[in-house]
Design a protein around this motif. Structure first.
Motif, PDB file in Angstrom:
ATOM      1  N   LEU A 248      11.367   8.493   5.652  1.00 60.94           N
ATOM      2  CA  LEU A 248      10.373   8.738   4.602  1.00 60.94           C
ATOM      3  C   LEU A 248       9.248   9.652   5.077  1.00 60.94           C
ATOM      4  O   LEU A 248       8.800  10.538   4.335  1.00 60.94           O
TER       5      LEU A 248
ATOM      6  N   ALA B 238      16.042   5.561   4.746  1.00 62.86           N
ATOM      7  CA  ALA B 238      14.721   5.585   4.105  1.00 62.86           C
ATOM      8  C   ALA B 238      13.782   4.589   4.764  1.00 62.86           C
ATOM      9  O   ALA B 238      12.966   3.957   4.098  1.00 62.86           O
TER      10      ALA B 238
ATOM     11  N   ARG C 196      15.416  -0.442  -2.368  1.00 62.97           N
ATOM     12  CA  ARG C 196      14.031  -0.260  -1.962  1.00 62.97           C
ATOM     13  C   ARG C 196      13.397  -1.593  -1.586  1.00 62.97           C
ATOM     14  O   ARG C 196      12.678  -1.693  -0.593  1.00 62.97           O
TER      15      ARG C 196
ATOM     16  N   GLU D 110      19.846   6.184   1.292  1.00 66.06           N
ATOM     17  CA  GLU D 110      19.563   4.860   1.851  1.00 66.06           C
ATOM     18  C   GLU D 110      20.605   3.872   1.335  1.00 66.06           C
ATOM     19  O   GLU D 110      20.796   3.747   0.135  1.00 66.06           O
TER      20      GLU D 110
ATOM     21  N   GLU E 121      11.609  -2.206   1.987  1.00 66.80           N
ATOM     22  CA  GLU E 121      10.169  -2.439   1.962  1.00 66.80           C
ATOM     23  C   GLU E 121       9.821  -3.844   2.449  1.00 66.80           C
ATOM     24  O   GLU E 121       8.729  -4.066   2.984  1.00 66.80           O
TER      25      GLU E 121
ATOM     26  N   ARG F 154       5.427   0.539   1.642  1.00 68.74           N
ATOM     27  CA  ARG F 154       5.018   0.500   0.224  1.00 68.74           C
ATOM     28  C   ARG F 154       4.285   1.787  -0.149  1.00 68.74           C
ATOM     29  O   ARG F 154       4.563   2.390  -1.201  1.00 68.74           O
TER      30      ARG F 154
ATOM     31  N   PHE G 175       6.840   4.719  -0.287  1.00 62.70           N
ATOM     32  CA  PHE G 175       7.717   4.659  -1.463  1.00 62.70           C
ATOM     33  C   PHE G 175       6.951   4.998  -2.746  1.00 62.70           C
ATOM     34  O   PHE G 175       7.464   5.728  -3.607  1.00 62.70           O
ATOM     35  N   GLU G 176       5.753   4.450  -2.894  1.00 62.22           N
ATOM     36  CA  GLU G 176       4.985   4.728  -4.113  1.00 62.22           C
ATOM     37  C   GLU G 176       4.652   6.211  -4.222  1.00 62.22           C
ATOM     38  O   GLU G 176       4.751   6.807  -5.308  1.00 62.22           O
TER      39      GLU G 176
ATOM     40  N   ILE H  28      15.215  10.191  -3.529  1.00 59.36           N
ATOM     41  CA  ILE H  28      15.779   9.125  -2.708  1.00 59.36           C
ATOM     42  C   ILE H  28      16.936   8.504  -3.481  1.00 59.36           C
ATOM     43  O   ILE H  28      16.783   8.126  -4.648  1.00 59.36           O
TER      44      ILE H  28
END
Length: 391
Positions: free
Chosen positions: A15, A10, A36, A32, A40, A107, A110-111, A120
């Motif tokens: 991503l 990830a 996170r 992953e 990140e 970021r 992921f958001e 994920i």
């Protein structure tokens, strides 16, 4: 679990690929092994090529980048304190790059993944790939001690240089090409305004230096150092003194010093493995190639890989067309090797090598002086710096 594409890793490659496929209705799951927060939080490059910026906009991930990112229409080179500018926009018909840290890109990815319900699985341990020579490969993993299995049509290995994906390919089916450089980059982050509004790549008798930034209030600086050096040997005062010396008096006059809050030493390597596909397994990003950080090609190269791969997978699932899949490796490697060449060349132009004698040093300086006065030479650098088009 059954999915069409299992993506391992990830990071940026995984991503971006997940978003590209998910938005057109292709079933994916991303595995992953880290959390996170860990992924990140990794400090990485911060210069986005025009193609990466365009993809962020295409995916609707550009709101914060547009607001907070810094558009750079030029960059600067220095040798022994003498600075000159490469006008990227003028030399490339208006192209530019965006200074926006990889942490910020992650970021945003992921958001958006959470909002768009892109699946994920974090902390997926003991990942094992099987059956990549068949039409039905599988991925096995464990979370919280429980074993899971993913049946899929294709696997995308986006899990980095040390991941399991490349290792799943029989070694006699891969060719690897590598150069390990005899120095590293000592980098710091500090909440001080940058020394210049554009990046400065400096070649000095003591070695390379880079003046970069993450924002108008946060600076990212690097100096070349030996691989045997320790972070403890570089207190902030020593780092600032050496940086000022290598950048030269003009830049040093504008240098604002302050406490660093992140400091690390990164080795430099050029690495490529061929092919980037074996059976139903595709490699993308650092799983297939590594570039020195000079010129910030790492994440951008991962992005070009997954754009090519996503196009191939979309054609296959929509039309049954295998041509993109069959030519993925060839097409991706064509751009990979051009980026490798640029990063290798730019590193050689700006760094001091242990074996460098007085003649080699004079050749470096002569090439920089030639570039300063040659629009053609500047155009070569500018075209590569803003990002070559996909082949």
């Amino acid at each position: 679990m059954r999915t069409q594409v299992a993506i391992i890793g990830a990071g940026p490659a995984g991503l971006f690929l997940g978003h590209l496929l998910h938005r057109v209705g292709i079933d994916v799951v991303i595995l992953e092994r880290r959390t996170r927060a860990y992924v990140e939080g990794r400090v990485r490059a911060g210069v986005l090529e025009r193609g990466t910026v365009a993809l962020m906009r295409r995916l609707g991930l550009d709101e914060r980048m547009t607001r907070e990112g810094l558009v750079h229409a030029g960059t600067k080179l220095a040798y022994d304190g003498d600075i000159f500018r490469i006008d990227l926009a003028d030399l490339t018909g208006g192209a530019s790059v965006m200074v926006y840290g990889q942490q910020e890109v992650m970021r945003d990815l992921f958001e958006a993944a959470a909002m768009r319900e892109l699946p994920i699985v974090f902390e997926a341990e003991d990942v094992v790939i099987e059956g990549i020579e068949s039409d039905g490969p599988t991925v096995h993993y464990r979370t919280d001690g429980v074993a899971h299995r993913v049946d899929c049509t294709f696997i995308a290995g986006c899990d980095g240089f040390h991941g399991v994906s490349r290792a799943a390919i029989p070694p006699d089916r891969l060719a690897t090409f590598e150069r390990v450089y005899p120095f590293g980059w000592l980098g710091i982050l500090a909440d001080v305004p940058p020394v210049d509004h554009e990046l400065i790549y400096a070649n000095h008798a003591h070695g390379f230096a880079l003046a970069s930034m993450r924002s108008a209030r946060r600076s990212r600086y690097y100096i070349q150092c030996g691989l045997d050096e320790r972070i403890e040997d570089w207190p902030d005062d020593r780092f600032w003194d050496e940086l000022a010396l290598r950048l030269g008096p003009e830049a040093a006059a504008a240098l604002v010093r302050g406490p660093s809050f992140e400091k690390s030493i990164a080795p430099l390597r050029s690495f490529v493995t061929e092919p980037m596909r074996y059976g139903q397994l595709f490699l993308a990003g650092d799983a297939a190639h590594i570039v020195p950080p000079t010129g910030a090609k790492g994440m951008n190269l991962a992005v070009s890989d997954v754009i090519i791969l996503a196009e191939a997978l979309m054609s296959y699932f929509a039309e049954g067309d295998r041509s993109g899949i069959d030519h993925y490796s060839e097409r991706a490697l064509a751009r990979v090797w051009k980026a490798e060449r640029f990063s290798w060349w730019f590193t050689g132009l700006t760094h001091r090598f242990p074996e460098m004698d007085a003649f080699a040093r004079k050749m470096q300086l002569a090439e920089l002086a030639y570039m300063r006065g040659s629009r053609a030479a500047q155009t070569v650098l500018a075209e590569n710096y803003v990002g070559l088009p996909l082949s």
